[in-house]
Design an enzyme around this catalytic site. Structure first.
Site, PDB file in Angstrom:
ATOM      1  CG  ASN A 124       4.960  -9.154  10.001  1.00 34.87           C
ATOM      2  OD1 ASN A 124       5.231  -9.582   8.996  1.00 34.87           O
ATOM      3  ND2 ASN A 124       5.663  -7.934  10.072  1.00 34.87           N
ATOM      4  CG  HIS A 159       6.449  -9.483   5.856  1.00 36.84           C
ATOM      5  ND1 HIS A 159       7.391  -9.292   6.855  1.00 36.84           N
ATOM      6  CD2 HIS A 159       7.475 -10.397   4.927  1.00 36.84           C
ATOM      7  CE1 HIS A 159       8.495  -9.841   6.825  1.00 36.84           C
ATOM      8  NE2 HIS A 159       8.727 -10.674   5.737  1.00 36.84           N
ATOM      9  CD  GLU A 192       7.549  -5.589   7.531  1.00 37.22           C
ATOM     10  OE1 GLU A 192       6.813  -6.379   7.871  1.00 37.22           O
ATOM     11  OE2 GLU A 192       8.919  -5.650   7.616  1.00 37.22           O
ATOM     12  CG  ASP A 249      12.218  -9.087  -0.848  1.00 39.08           C
ATOM     13  OD1 ASP A 249      12.812 -10.132  -1.623  1.00 39.08           O
ATOM     14  OD2 ASP A 249      11.285  -9.300  -0.046  1.00 39.08           O
TER      15      ASP A 249
END
Ligand code: GLP
Length: 249
Positions: free
Chosen positions: A135, A137, A142, A73
Site C-alpha cells: 500500500n 507504506h 501507513e 521500526d
C-alpha cells in the site's frame, strides 16, 4: 540507470540478486569512504540481497566496526522472539559482519521521539535503506500518515498484518497489532535514500512514484521531494508499474 524523475533516480536490474548487488555496492562504497557511516536499516524481504552483498563485502575486507545503525521500526508485543526486527537483523546481517551491537539502534516504544533526538545527535543517517509496502507504506507509516511525523507508535492495518502473517504461522491473530516506527519526517532527515522494490506486488505504489504523483495515500511519495533518492527496481516491477500507468512495455 534508467532515468531521473524530479530528484528520484530509477535504477533497474534484471533480478533480485543483481539489484541487491548494485544497491549493496553503493553501501559498501559509502562505508569504504567513511568507516563511521551511519546506516538506516530496514527489515522485510526487500533488503535481503543487499544484506547478502554487505556480508560478502565484509569477507572482502570492508569493516563495519565503526558503523552505527538505526533501524526503521520494531513490533510492539511481538509474540515470537525470532520475528522481532532485532532478531531479523541479527540473523540476516549483524551476525555476518563485524558491526558492534552497541552501535545498533531500534526505536523504543516507551519513548518514541527520543529516537529522533538520538539520530540527530549522531549526525543523521547517511544512507537509509527502505523497502515498500503493497500500500506504499515505508517503515510502518501507513497511508494517511502525516509528513511531519517523527518516530511514533502505529496501529498496523489489516493489509499489512495479512502480508506479514506468513512470519506468524500464517495466523493473522498472532501478528502484532502495533509497531513503533520512524516517522516520515524522520526518514526524510536521512542524507540519502535507497528504496528497493523487487516484487510485483509493489507495482501500484511504484507506478505512483513513476507518475511523480504526491499523495498521503502513498506514504512513499514523500520521497519525491527528497534531494537524494535512488529507487532500485527489478525489471518485472518496472514493467508492471509502467503497465499500470498505461505505458507500452
Ligand atoms: C513491512 C516493514 C517495512 C517493509 C515492508 C515490505 O511491514 N515494516 O519496513 O519495507 O513491510 O516488506 P517486504 O520487503 O517483506 O515486502
Amino acid at each position: 540507470m534508467l532515468g531521473v524523475i524530479r530528484n528520484m533516480r530509477f535504477i533497474i536490474a534484471k533480478d533480485k540478486k543483481e539489484l541487491g548487488t548494485k544497491a549493496g555496492d553503493a553501501i559498501l562504497a559509502l562505508v569504504k569512504g567513511n568507516p563511521e557511516a551511519i546506516l538506516g536499516l530496514a527489515t522485510g524481504s526487500s533488503p535481503l540481497e543487499i544484506y547478502d552483498r554487505m556480508a560478502e563485502g565484509y569477507k572482502e575486507g570492508v569493516s563495519f566496526a565503526k558503523v552505527k545503525s538505526f533501524n526503521l521500526d520494531e513490533y510492539i508485543n511481538c509474540p515470537i522472539e525470532k520475528e522481532t526486527y532485532r532478531a531479523f537483523m541479527e540473523t540476516n546481517l549483524f551476525s555476518k559482519i563485524d558491526i558492534d551491537r552497541k552501535n545498533t539502534h531500534f526505536p523504543d516504544a516507551n519513548n518514541p521521539e527520543a529516537y529522533d533526538d538520538k539520530i540527530a545527535a549522531a549526525g543523521y543517517v547517511d544512507l537509509q535503506i527502505l523497502g515498500i509496502g503493497r500500500n506504499g507504506h515505508i517503515g510502518f507509516n501507513e497511508p494517511g500518515t502525516s509528513r511531519d511525523s517523527k518516530t511514533h507508535l502505529i496501529p498496523l492495518t489489516e493489509s499489512t498484518r495479512k502480508a506479514n502473517a506468513r512470519f506468524f504461522c500464517n495466523d493473522i491473530n498472532m501478528v502484532p497489532t502495533e509497531a513503533v516506527s520512524m516517522g516520515l519526517a524522520t526518514i526524510m532527515t536521512a542524507k540519502k535514500i535507497v528504496l528497493v522494490a523487487n516484487d510485483t506486488t509493489k507495482a501500484e505504489p511504484i507506478a505512483c512514484l513513476l507518475r511523480n504523483e504526491s499523495t498521503l495515500d502513498v506514504p512513499a511519495s514523500v520521497l519525491e521531494t527528497h534531494p537524494d533518492c535512488d529507487i532500485y527496481l527489478t525489471e518485472d516491477v518496472y514493467l508492471a508499474a509502467k503497465a499500470i500507468n498505461g505505458e507500452v512495455k
